[in-house]
Design an enzyme around this catalytic site. Structure first.
Site, mmCIF file in Angstrom:
data_model
loop_
_atom_site.group_PDB
_atom_site.id
_atom_site.type_symbol
_atom_site.label_atom_id
_atom_site.label_comp_id
_atom_site.label_asym_id
_atom_site.label_seq_id
_atom_site.Cartn_x
_atom_site.Cartn_y
_atom_site.Cartn_z
ATOM 1 C CD1 TRP A 142 -1.383 -1.897 2.763
ATOM 2 C CD2 TRP A 142 -2.646 -1.889 0.913
ATOM 3 N NE1 TRP A 142 -2.207 -2.998 2.803
ATOM 4 C CE2 TRP A 142 -2.989 -3.020 1.695
ATOM 5 C CE3 TRP A 142 -3.297 -1.670 -0.305
ATOM 6 C CZ2 TRP A 142 -3.959 -3.920 1.284
ATOM 7 C CZ3 TRP A 142 -4.262 -2.582 -0.692
ATOM 8 C CH2 TRP A 142 -4.587 -3.682 0.108
ATOM 9 C CG HIS B 122 -24.626 14.930 -7.977
ATOM 10 N ND1 HIS B 122 -24.339 15.757 -6.911
ATOM 11 C CD2 HIS B 122 -23.976 15.478 -9.041
ATOM 12 C CE1 HIS B 122 -23.549 16.734 -7.310
ATOM 13 N NE2 HIS B 122 -23.319 16.599 -8.604
ATOM 14 C CD GLU C 246 -0.625 9.582 5.875
ATOM 15 O OE1 GLU C 246 -1.259 8.582 5.486
ATOM 16 O OE2 GLU C 246 0.157 10.195 5.142
#
Lengths: 383, 83
Positions: free
Chosen positions: A156, A336, A361
């Site tokens: 990753w 939408h 993080e």
């Protein structure tokens, strides 16, 4: 202009907004679809100092303080999450950490080249079996004479597919964690690009395999044994600050899309914004975006002052803005309708990108733990 | 406030254990006792640099220098003497 930024810093932010609107936003959809951040865009950003905006000018930076750097990040992040991710990795995770803990030689060699986009880096912490429990990295190192030998796998890792070097976090047989600067060209370094990502599809995410990679002792970043305590903690703290602004940016961009669509789309003979239920969603989104930005600015001010609680205030901002980004983009897709579920509008991309922020993080659950520990002290009433 | 009191106060304001027995002596290893979280070393570094006005060099980053109250005070006093 925000009161906490100087006139010159405000000008950089304004120019970044114009640049983002002209050069980045038109490419955002294509970057997401092709999974490729154009090299020409990266080079332009390097020429403008956009990959080193918070660094001192002596290393090619623009010298922005934390608040101004956050506002700058917001402008780029609104236009394109993948382009903002490049800044998060190069400027915050790698550059800020090297500025603090790198040797003079490391800083002089790497930072100016990174600033000019001649060298790109990647921060290699996560592994197939190690995510939040970062102290348990399974990538190993051992010392042999004047070299360290690295073995293991990373996963990753943003920009690993195109990076020229990696900051690799590894542990020795005694569990002592150290970070190393590993150039791509070293024998035994192999990267495998990853596809199928929910978001950050243009961030050139890859796995890194390290097989008996020989690293000279001068490539240790920080001190031996300080890989987690100093390097990982510092890198992720700077990364979290960047991600906090990324959340505010995505939420802000989604709010603008929500407003524009509700004012242009008619159903049952009325514009969408005229319906009270839609007004409720817009009202909530405005409030959340304002609150998210306020927390980011507050964290930036504390960081600018160098206060120790900057770590906690940054975690609060990151936790909140990533949550808000998910909520606001979710409502933007809702307003939408069918169009929100198709790549013809940016709503679905923003929705996917927002979710990633609750994971990278430090997951939201890790942030909650850190924040609660902070709050249990800060708000304990002494009898 | 003297250096030791300042540092003790800072550590106490960052403890992640809340029981009454969460006390530490001037020579207790605050990391090994599990009294602080993984972010504490960085926060302590920021606090020392901001409060006492110097940058801790890589040579002094050994965690042993930050492990006990007495060691932290020694590090700060060393820098004050060098200044």
């Amino acid at each position: 202009m925000i009161a906490q930024t100087s006139a010159s810093a405000a000008q950089v932010v304004e120019e970044a907004k114009i640049f983002a609107g002209r050069e980045i936003r038109p490419l955002a959809g294509e970057i997401d679809v092709t999974g490729e951040l154009p090299r020409s865009l990266i080079n332009k950003m390097g020429q403008l100092g956009y990959l080193s905006a918070s660094w001192p000018m002596e290393y090619g930076g623009l010298g922005l303080d934390p608040v101004a750097y956050g506002l700058f990040t917001e402008q780029i992040g609104k236009a394109c999450c993948n382009t903002r991710a490049l800044i998060t990795v190069q400027t915050s995770l790698l550059g800020e950490t090297m500025l603090r803990f790198g040797t003079v030689a490391q800083k002089r060699y790497w930072l100016p080249q990174m600033a000019r986009a001649e060298k790109l880096g990647a921060f290699a912490l996560s592994e197939p079996n190690v995510g939040s429990d970062a102290k348990s990295v399974q990538t190993t190192y051992r010392k042999e004479g004047s070299h360290y030998i690295l073995n293991g796998s990373k996963k990753w890792i943003s920009f690993a597919a195109i990076a020229d070097f990696f900051v690799v976090i590894a542990a020795d047989s005694g569990g002592q964690i150290t970070s190393f600067i590993v150039e791509r060209g070293r024998e035994g370094v192999h990267t495998i690009p990853m596809s199928g990502m929910l978001g950050n599809r243009g961030a050139h995410i890859a796995e890194i395999q390290l097989t008996e990679v020989r690293i000279p002792v001068e490539n240790v970043l920080g001190i031996v044994g300080g890989g987690f305590t100093y390097i990982v903690s510092t890198a992720l703290d700077h990364g979290r600050y960047s991600i906090a602004w990324a959340g505010a940016a995505i939420a802000g961009e989604a709010l603008e899309a929500m407003v524009a669509y509700s004012m242009s789309r008619s159903q049952f003979g009325e514009k969408l914004y005229q319906y009270q239920l839609v007004k409720g969603l817009i009202g909530d989104a405005v409030t959340k975006v304002h609150a998210a930005r306020a927390l980011c600015i507050a964290a930036g001010v504390v960081r600018k002052n160098g206060a120790a609680e900057a770590v906690d205030e940054t975690a609060i901002a990151k936790y909140f803005t990533s949550k808000v980004a998910v909520e606001v983009t979710n409502d933007t897709v809702q307003i939408h309708g069918g169009n929100g579920c198709h790549s013809g509008y940016p709503a679905e991309r923003l929705f996917r990108e927002a979710k990633v922020l609750e994971i990278i993080e430090g997951t939201s659950q890790i942030q909650q733990q850190v924040i609660s520990q902070y709050g249990l002290r800060k708000y304990a009433v002494k009898k | 406030m003297e250096i030791k009191q300042k540092i003790r106060s800072f550590i106490e304001s960052n403890l992640v254990v809340f029981e009454d027995e969460a006390v530490f002596t001037d020579d207790d290893h605050i990391f090994q006792k599990g009294f602080v979280n993984s972010l504490f070393a960085m926060k302590l570094l920021s606090y020392i640099e901001q409060e006492f006005g110097f940058t801790v060099s890589n040579e002094d980053l050994d965690i042993a220098n930050f492990s006990t109250l007495n060691n932290i005070v020694k590090l700060i006093e060393k820098h004050k003497q060098e200044a």
